[in-house]
Design a protein around this motif. Structure first.
Motif, short mmCIF file in Angstrom:
data_model
loop_
_atom_site.label_atom_id
_atom_site.label_comp_id
_atom_site.label_asym_id
_atom_site.label_seq_id
_atom_site.Cartn_x
_atom_site.Cartn_y
_atom_site.Cartn_z
N MET A 1 4.72 9.70 -3.79
CA MET A 1 3.58 10.22 -4.56
C MET A 1 2.97 11.40 -3.82
SD MET A 1 0.19 8.19 -5.86
CE MET A 1 -0.26 7.74 -4.19
N ASP A 2 2.77 12.49 -4.55
CA ASP A 2 2.19 13.70 -3.95
C ASP A 2 0.68 13.59 -3.93
OD1 ASP A 2 4.69 14.77 -3.67
OD2 ASP A 2 4.65 15.78 -5.62
N ILE A 3 0.08 14.04 -2.85
CA ILE A 3 -1.36 13.99 -2.70
C ILE A 3 -1.86 15.36 -2.33
CG2 ILE A 3 -3.26 13.09 -1.29
CD1 ILE A 3 -1.93 10.47 -1.17
N ASP A 4 -2.89 15.81 -3.02
CA ASP A 4 -3.50 17.10 -2.70
C ASP A 4 -4.55 16.89 -1.63
OD1 ASP A 4 -1.98 18.31 -4.67
OD2 ASP A 4 -3.48 17.90 -6.22
N TYR A 5 -4.28 17.39 -0.44
CA TYR A 5 -5.19 17.13 0.68
C TYR A 5 -6.36 18.08 0.68
CZ TYR A 5 -1.81 13.91 2.46
OH TYR A 5 -0.97 12.84 2.57
N ILE A 6 -7.46 17.57 1.17
CA ILE A 6 -8.69 18.35 1.31
C ILE A 6 -8.76 18.81 2.75
CG2 ILE A 6 -11.19 18.35 1.11
CD1 ILE A 6 -10.93 16.07 -0.87
N THR A 167 4.62 6.34 3.46
CA THR A 167 5.09 5.85 2.17
C THR A 167 6.59 5.54 2.21
OG1 THR A 167 5.34 8.16 1.44
CG2 THR A 167 3.31 7.01 0.85
N LYS A 168 7.34 6.28 3.02
CA LYS A 168 8.77 6.02 3.15
C LYS A 168 9.02 4.65 3.79
CE LYS A 168 13.08 7.46 2.78
NZ LYS A 168 13.70 7.72 1.46
N SER A 169 8.15 4.23 4.67
CA SER A 169 8.33 2.93 5.32
C SER A 169 8.21 1.78 4.33
CB SER A 169 7.30 2.77 6.46
OG SER A 169 5.98 2.67 5.92
N CYS A 183 -0.31 0.02 3.73
CA CYS A 183 -1.44 0.43 2.87
C CYS A 183 -2.67 0.75 3.70
CB CYS A 183 -1.75 -0.69 1.87
SG CYS A 183 -0.49 -0.94 0.61
N LEU A 184 -2.94 -0.03 4.73
CA LEU A 184 -4.10 0.24 5.58
C LEU A 184 -3.94 1.57 6.32
CD1 LEU A 184 -4.85 -3.31 7.03
CD2 LEU A 184 -6.14 -2.08 5.29
N SER A 185 -2.72 1.88 6.75
CA SER A 185 -2.47 3.15 7.43
C SER A 185 -2.72 4.33 6.49
CB SER A 185 -1.04 3.20 7.96
OG SER A 185 -0.82 2.21 8.94
N VAL A 186 -2.25 4.20 5.23
CA VAL A 186 -2.47 5.27 4.26
C VAL A 186 -3.96 5.39 3.92
CG1 VAL A 186 -1.97 6.05 1.92
CG2 VAL A 186 -0.15 5.07 3.31
N LEU A 187 -4.65 4.26 3.82
CA LEU A 187 -6.08 4.30 3.52
C LEU A 187 -6.85 4.99 4.63
CD1 LEU A 187 -6.70 0.74 1.98
CD2 LEU A 187 -6.87 2.95 0.82
N GLU A 188 -6.50 4.72 5.88
CA GLU A 188 -7.15 5.44 6.98
C GLU A 188 -6.92 6.94 6.85
OE1 GLU A 188 -6.53 4.14 10.98
OE2 GLU A 188 -6.38 2.03 10.42
N LEU A 189 -5.72 7.30 6.46
CA LEU A 189 -5.38 8.72 6.34
C LEU A 189 -6.18 9.40 5.24
CD1 LEU A 189 -3.38 10.91 7.40
CD2 LEU A 189 -1.86 10.25 5.52
N VAL A 190 -6.23 8.80 4.05
CA VAL A 190 -6.92 9.46 2.93
C VAL A 190 -8.44 9.43 3.11
CG1 VAL A 190 -5.06 9.07 1.30
CG2 VAL A 190 -6.83 7.34 1.53
#
Length: 469
Positions: A1-6, A167-169, A183-190
């Motif tokens: 999934m592509d995410i537009d970063y701020i 996400t690949k993991s 999911c927790l790692s991605v949540l920290e990131l976003v």
């Protein structure tokens, strides 16, 4: 999934007119202790908050820049030097701001070269390990290899690559616990990037994995489940805050467990005092008084967060006791503290307006007629400002009333009384019509009705026949 970063630079390179609207003073009327504030954070969030302070409070910009430079050497991203200097130069270029040139803080070039070499060596090592694991088809090792590369790219500031490996993991997760960790790692990131729109999808995935993992684990892991649930509640609260859904955000902020339940997210992403501000402002702007009393003031866990920001308790007590002048004074006095928060600053203006509007509506409710001079004394405004606020609320439908500009008074319009008056008037008209019909019927029964002549009746009948044709 592509995410537009701020990216951090986006908010710092806005037009000067936008920058001027965000500038906040720091003085006796708007106190703010930068050292005490920034001591509650660590890692990348401390740097991001310092950069935001540079762009928001020019008075503190030199001090914040020095602290930002010191924080950079704790991290692993040498490009942050340029980010901090860009923010400082953007504020220094404003015509009403006078700041010394950014050269007063020197870049540690030796450290930059060393960190760049270390990063390059570690990246090569991790990529070789991942390639080896992939060739050997070791599923668990491949998952850990993507996780380690995600952590590495996040630490070095390459968030696109970090998200890609996190996400690949997911493809190599063999247990629900692995999915939950991803999911927790991605949540920290976003959350770190304030990319609120993508929080909800990963929270839902994490909740599903948490339920599955909890069912498979022993009952002794209840504390660990509560810790994860508090993190998910905080993430969803930020999602609703980012969507300006303040009522749902308030409910989730007030639902969060004690500070130790958030684990390493305290300081890494947020400070305990932030919860007090987030939850209280959202609650005052969107919840009823009864809900505020039961969920906020009667919440023993949330009281621990309020202790970190004592003025929040005064703000809540003043609101519940209808001391609206003090409420508005506290909001203005600590507005700088609210605007320097990287998650709250874009909502402070709207939240303050909502709280002010609710205060005016609550003040208006018990009275049938109110003089504007009394309202001006209660809110600390001029009579013209009060009239403008009341007219705006009447136009929006939040107050049912009319303003008497000549006598400087506001009269409430009782729509219920008007409805009863119209109903009584209609009933009286129906009653009068019925009495006339009954009188005519009795006159006809008594043969007291004067009939037209026979020739006239024949002419009327002929006319009716012609009209029918």
């Amino acid at each position: 999934m592509d995410i537009d970063y701020i990216e951090n630079e986006v908010s710092l390179l806005q037009p000067p007119a936008v920058q001027r609207r965000r500038i906040r003073p720091v003085d006796d009327a708007h106190p703010f202790d930068l050292d005490a504030y920034i001591s509650g954070y660590s890692g990348r969030t401390a740097f991001d908050r310092l950069v935001h302070i540079i762009s928001t409070c020019p008075t503190l910009a030199p001090q914040a820049l020095k602290l930002a430079f010191a924080q950079i050497e704790v991290l692993r991203d040498p490009t942050l030097y340029q980010t901090a200097m860009n923010a400082y130069d953007a504020v220094a270029d404003l015509p009403e701001v006078q700041l010394p040139p950014s050269e007063f803080c020197s870049v540690n070039t030796v450290w930059c070269e060393e960190v760049t070499k270390k990063n390059q060596a570690e990246r090569t090592k991790l990529e070789v390990e991942l390639k080896t694991y992939s060739n050997n088809m070791i599923k668990e090792s491949i998952r850990m290899g993507h996780r380690d590369l995600g952590d590495f790219y996040r630490a070095t500031g390459d968030y696109t690559q970090a998200l890609k490996h996190y996400t690949k993991s997911r493809e190599f997760c063999s247990t629900s616990q692995h999915v939950l960790d991803m999911c927790l790692s991605v949540l920290e990131l976003v959350i770190e990037q304030r990319n609120y729109s993508h929080i909800s999808s990963y929270v839902f995935k994490a909740e599903g994995a948490l339920d599955t993992a909890s069912a498979a684990a022993a009952a002794s892991n209840t504390a660990e489940r509560d810790q994860v649930q508090s993190k998910l509640d905080f993430a969803m609260a930020l999602f609703h805050l980012g969507q300006a859904n303040y009522e749902k955000a308030a409910q989730l902020f007030l639902k969060i467990g004690p500070p130790d339940s958030l684990g390493d997210w305290i300081g890494k992403l947020v400070a305990p005092g932030d919860f007090a501000i987030y939850g209280t402002l959202c609650a005052l702007a969107s919840m009823s008084r009864s809900a505020i009393k039961s969920q906020l003031t009667g919440n023993a866990i949330f009281s621990a967060y309020i202790e970190q920001e004592p003025y929040v308790r005064d703000l809540t007590q003043s609101y519940l006791s209808s001391d609206f002048k003090n409420v508005l004074d506290l909001l203005e006095r600590y507005s700088t503290r609210h605007y320097v928060d990287i998650h709250m600053y874009s909502h402070v203006y709207d939240l303050t307006n909502l709280i002010r509007n609710v205060a005016v509506v609550l003040y208006f409710q018990p009275f049938q007629t109110i003089r504007l001079d009394r309202m001006s004394a209660a809110f600390g405004w001029t009579v013209d400002e009060v009239e403008k606020e009341v007219v705006a609320l009447i136009q929006s439908g939040q107050i049912q009333g009319r303003v008497d500009s000549q006598n400087k008074a506001t009269r409430k319009v009782d729509h219920r009384a008007e409805l009863f008056a119209r109903a009584i008037k209609t009933a009286a008209e129906i009653q009068s019509t019925n009495r006339k019909l009954l009188l005519r019927m009795r006159l006809q029964q008594a043969d007291l009705v004067v009939k037209p002549p026979k020739s006239r009746r024949e002419q009327d009948r002929a006319g009716d026949l012609l009209q029918g044709d």
